[in-house]
Scaffold this motif. Structure first.
Motif, PDB file in Angstrom:
ATOM      1  N   UNK A 131     152.049 137.523  31.517  1.00  0.00           N
ATOM      2  CA  UNK A 131     152.148 136.388  31.058  1.00  0.00           C
ATOM      3  C   UNK A 131     150.412 135.423  30.535  1.00  0.00           C
ATOM      4  N   UNK A 132     150.334 134.957  29.530  1.00  0.00           N
ATOM      5  CA  UNK A 132     149.219 134.522  28.812  1.00  0.00           C
ATOM      6  C   UNK A 132     148.653 133.319  29.528  1.00  0.00           C
ATOM      7  N   UNK A 133     147.244 133.433  29.259  1.00  0.00           N
ATOM      8  CA  UNK A 133     146.327 132.709  30.527  1.00  0.00           C
ATOM      9  C   UNK A 133     146.669 131.228  30.630  1.00  0.00           C
ATOM     10  N   UNK A 134     146.763 130.665  31.831  1.00  0.00           N
ATOM     11  CA  UNK A 134     146.966 129.012  31.528  1.00  0.00           C
ATOM     12  C   UNK A 134     145.929 127.722  31.587  1.00  0.00           C
ATOM     13  N   UNK A 135     145.744 128.032  30.684  1.00  0.00           N
ATOM     14  CA  UNK A 135     143.760 127.025  30.674  1.00  0.00           C
ATOM     15  C   UNK A 135     143.862 126.497  29.584  1.00  0.00           C
ATOM     16  N   UNK A 136     144.858 125.418  29.008  1.00  0.00           N
ATOM     17  CA  UNK A 136     144.708 124.440  28.020  1.00  0.00           C
ATOM     18  C   UNK A 136     144.047 123.921  28.259  1.00  0.00           C
ATOM     19  N   UNK A 137     142.867 123.093  27.475  1.00  0.00           N
ATOM     20  CA  UNK A 137     141.732 122.371  27.392  1.00  0.00           C
ATOM     21  C   UNK A 137     142.493 120.916  27.614  1.00  0.00           C
ATOM     22  N   UNK A 138     141.487 120.459  28.343  1.00  0.00           N
ATOM     23  CA  UNK A 138     141.735 118.413  28.168  1.00  0.00           C
ATOM     24  C   UNK A 138     141.218 117.807  27.234  1.00  0.00           C
ATOM     25  N   UNK A 139     142.395 117.102  26.318  1.00  0.00           N
ATOM     26  CA  UNK A 139     141.337 116.683  25.436  1.00  0.00           C
ATOM     27  C   UNK A 139     140.564 115.561  25.557  1.00  0.00           C
ATOM     28  N   UNK A 140     140.134 115.847  24.010  1.00  0.00           N
ATOM     29  CA  UNK A 140     138.790 114.694  24.112  1.00  0.00           C
ATOM     30  C   UNK A 140     139.499 113.479  22.697  1.00  0.00           C
ATOM     31  N   UNK A 141     139.918 112.590  23.090  1.00  0.00           N
ATOM     32  CA  UNK A 141     140.388 112.216  21.799  1.00  0.00           C
ATOM     33  C   UNK A 141     139.021 111.021  21.897  1.00  0.00           C
ATOM     34  N   UNK A 142     139.022 110.363  20.541  1.00  0.00           N
ATOM     35  CA  UNK A 142     138.371 109.354  20.526  1.00  0.00           C
ATOM     36  C   UNK A 142     137.848 107.635  21.771  1.00  0.00           C
ATOM     37  N   UNK A 143     139.309 107.367  21.510  1.00  0.00           N
ATOM     38  CA  UNK A 143     139.201 106.184  22.560  1.00  0.00           C
ATOM     39  C   UNK A 143     139.627 105.248  21.679  1.00  0.00           C
ATOM     40  N   UNK A 144     139.185 105.240  20.170  1.00  0.00           N
ATOM     41  CA  UNK A 144     139.521 103.669  20.467  1.00  0.00           C
ATOM     42  C   UNK A 144     141.355 103.651  19.562  1.00  0.00           C
ATOM     43  N   UNK A 145     140.797 102.362  19.353  1.00  0.00           N
ATOM     44  CA  UNK A 145     142.624 101.619  18.693  1.00  0.00           C
ATOM     45  C   UNK A 145     142.920 101.977  17.715  1.00  0.00           C
ATOM     46  N   UNK A 146     144.071 102.304  17.329  1.00  0.00           N
ATOM     47  CA  UNK A 146     144.107 102.283  15.454  1.00  0.00           C
ATOM     48  C   UNK A 146     145.514 102.204  15.097  1.00  0.00           C
ATOM     49  N   UNK A 147     145.077 101.729  14.171  1.00  0.00           N
ATOM     50  CA  UNK A 147     146.759 101.648  12.965  1.00  0.00           C
ATOM     51  C   UNK A 147     147.415 102.517  13.174  1.00  0.00           C
TER      52      UNK A 147
END
Lengths: 478, 478
Positions: free
Chosen positions: A76-92
């Motif tokens: 099995x492949x490792x289970x450690x996908x990273x936490x996402x890091x979006x900008x947190x700004x609002x967007x259209x």
């Protein structure tokens, strides 16, 4: 919930030992005679437990040698996908066209389903449902078309309320509004709490239909970091609330699409408190909750909502009857607004199928069907994980959801899954590329993969073909 | 269209003579023997014709004296409701709350239905539909939930196309998108052609759900003068187009709700040309077209649309199966946009009921059912007109639609129908007051009345009670 059978209890204990690493890949299990003696149960009970775990891919039988823990650890492949890091700004949002181009390109007759959002329709009790639908078709009260306006059939709402009660969540039939699937529920809930130009918080990544719905309604989006295991990050969520003054949050707390993440119960409780502090409505999409591989259904955030701030949405489409298109919402304090949205959108939901589902649930075959379905999906997840481990390139990481039928794959950085989508399509294979799951086209090296379709030689061949394509220069990120 | 029976031809001729005033209230008809001889048909054919017309309320039999034209002329109120004169300016709508307050106050179990928007569900072939639904429930292809995404079941779309063909309108199955009722069709069509803040042209008065839908979508409205007989005024429409640059027009050209007006064929043709000149999309709501009392179905504007500018919407809810909630649109050049709206709104429409309707239409009982339904509605219209003529105050004027199940009543100026609504409700009678049919609360002395429910002693008593209330000082306009 019905009491579990003895062999299920034993299987669950062994399952936990494997998950905790007490038993590891290759370890031999106690002989049937030994365990039978030590636990004081019949040999056939132990056999049933081993057989169940073999079915789930956790054990392998070797002739004359007994049962061993399956070599998942190795393959099995490792289970450690990273936490996402979006900008947190609002967007259209401006992603719907791109998403539709990708979805429209996919052939309808793709039966491997690796890139599909749907489970295989073959997993559902179609004959039984056909029988109850046929029976209800003959007994429909003609006035129900008027009387069931527009919150839906009372018998069905009662059955839904009963299922929640059995899972420890108190909801009355009066609080439920029946919709044409959960997607419509999300649409009417969104329209009830946000207007064009206002902003709503989403996970990152999130289900593409949420993005498309917001874009269609001209509502802005704010992505908040999301952990592939535990779901949305509460600290980042609170920052985004304070900074952006959103009108609502829309998320899936259990077996999230596309990650498969589940917020731990404590996090759900804290989130409910956070909503209360900020008077923020939450639209909770809980369509996968019934598909848990664990002992009990993970609670919904709605279960911790004392203020009516959670607009809880769910449906029968993922576990019982996709072709019926019956979903619902429990919109809390927004009920009147939601009912009015529904009235001006399409008045009411199809009658005979509501009656049929009410009748199916009354007769009580649902839990048996669900037990079988969950086992099937758990087994198919193992098959998919093994195939990824076997074929996909080194450096591939995955999530291993505790339910649902989708997992998230992070491929090595150099692979562009939008290009992979095109190359695979030319070979008749459909994949769901990462960029369709955010408003800013992130996750170019990610895939959502579906294990909700019976594993076949065709699936195995498709996985090998995908792995070959990943080596091809044409799918390299530029 | 099947050829008409001889007695139907004779009945139609007599019907026309009455409508044109050749035969008037109280006139005696030729004896059966006489007409049988002069037309060279059997006496039983003449009897059938007279019987049919008696059923429609046009003739009355007097024992031993033969058949006479019914005294509608004397007791029916005058048919001369004035053309509306709205300002023609575009406006933000703020009427939905008021409309909902009125609709929410109405009891669900109102069976007289005078103020309802729905026909009586007892008028529909429920047993037959139950049988075909039961049969289709057992044969549903599980993959249809995926394959029929999202335009709907092909067999049903073919049947719909066939019905249009029989009525002289060429539409292919591929051009049809199945929706949850016509209201949803209108919603997805509107969303495909107009965005928040833009303006759409409406009739005056118009169906309140159109107003509520626009308000929900933050689309502005422009009311255009509408004639109670002939529908929207084309001159005024063109002025409004030039002046306001609307994104679309939304109207009912046949048996309009609430007026009952029908645009003459020539006007429909001219309107189609007008759309072409101004490249203006038209959303045509044609849900009542099948309910004509005349020989043939009035053509839709879509029949004259060579440019794909008409987004034609209809459903089975008004003449076959309201509880199935199956409608459709033929959106012309806007098809892709409409399909995408549908996909992000609720993915697809309920499967088994689509199959059942396809099967019902294939088996060919629809036209027979429709003939009976039209006769019933025509007869009930006569009953309502007679009751209005008998009970309502002098000065009352009405429309006399050539189909559908609703007509428009203009009461003397001093009566306030919003007050009447409240007073009637206290006595268990539901009416639909005029102000819910415009964006600026006009028509305070008007009512829409529904004759789609079997006439009963209760209906007659309700009409008398309404008439008494109209004399009450509490319902006077202030």
């Amino acid at each position: 919930m019905p009491t579990r059978k003895l062999y299920e209890v034993i299987a669950a204990e062994i399952d936990e030992s494997i998950r905790k690493g007490v038993l590891r890949a290759g370890d031999r299990l106690p002989s049937v005679r030994h365990l039978s003696g030590s636990r004081g149960v019949s040999p056939s009970t132990v056999f049933q437990a081993y057989y169940l775990l073999e079915g789930r891919g956790l054990l392998r039988a070797r002739e004359r040698s007994g049962y061993f823990v399956a070599p998942c650890g190795g393959k099995q492949p490792p289970q450690a996908v990273a936490r996402s890091e979006p900008s947190g700004e609002s967007m259209d949002l401006d992603v719907s066209d791109m998403i539709f181009r990708i979805l429209d390109a996919n052939p309808r007759n793709d039966r491997a389903g690796l890139g599909s959002a749907f489970p295989s329709p073959l997993l559902f009790p179609q004959d039984r449902l056909g029988q109850v639908l046929a029976a209800s078709a003959r007994t429909l009260d003609p006035w129900s078309s008027v009387d069931d306006l527009s919150t839906g059939n009372l018998a069905l709402r009662r059955q839904i309320a009963r299922r929640y009660m059995a899972d420890g969540m108190t909801v009355s039939a009066d609080e439920i509004v029946i919709t044409n699937g959960a997607l419509e529920a999300i649409n009417v809930c969104l329209a009830a709490v946000a207007r064009p130009g206002e902003a709503v918080i989403l996970e990152c990544p999130c289900f593409h239909a949420a993005l498309q719905t917001l874009e269609r309604m001209a509502i802005r989006a704010i992505h908040v970091p999301t952990h592939p295991g535990d779901g949305i990050d509460l600290g980042a969520l609170e920052q985004a609330i304070v900074r952006n003054k959103p009108k609502a949050c829309l998320l899936m707390s259990t077996f999230q699409n596309p990650l498969g993440s589940v917020m731990p119960e404590r996090q759900k409780q804290l989130l409910a408190q956070l909503l209360q502090t900020h008077e923020l409505p939450l639209i909770e999409d809980d369509v996968y909750g019934e598909l848990h591989f664990t002992d009990r259904r993970p609670p919904a955030i709605k279960a911790f909502d004392t203020q009516g701030l959670v607009l809880h949405c769910s449906s029968f489409s993922k576990w019982l009857a996709p072709w019926y298109r019956i979903g619902w919402t429990v919109p809390g304090r927004f009920q009147d607004a939601v009912v009015r949205q529904k009235l001006t959108l399409n008045l009411s939901t199809c009658g005979p199928t509501q009656l049929a589902l009410a009748s199916y649930l009354e007769r009580g075959g649902a839990d048996k069907h669900l037990r079988r379905l969950r086992q099937t999906l758990a087994r198919q997840q193992q098959r998919l994980l093994l195939a990824i481990g076997e074929h996909f390139p080194d450096g591939t990481r995955v999530t291993k959801p505790l339910g649902g039928y989708m997992l998230w794959v992070e491929l090595p950085e150099h692979i562009d899954t939008l290009k992979l989508h095109g190359a695979a399509l030319a070979r008749g294979i459909v994949v769901a590329p990462g960029p369709i799951f955010t408003g800013d086209r992130q996750f170019r090296n990610c895939l959502r993969m579906n294990y909700g379709h019976p594993w076949s030689d065709g699936t195995e061949a498709a996985m090998e073909e995908l792995a070959r394509l990943m080596q091809d220069p044409s799918v390299r990120a530029s």
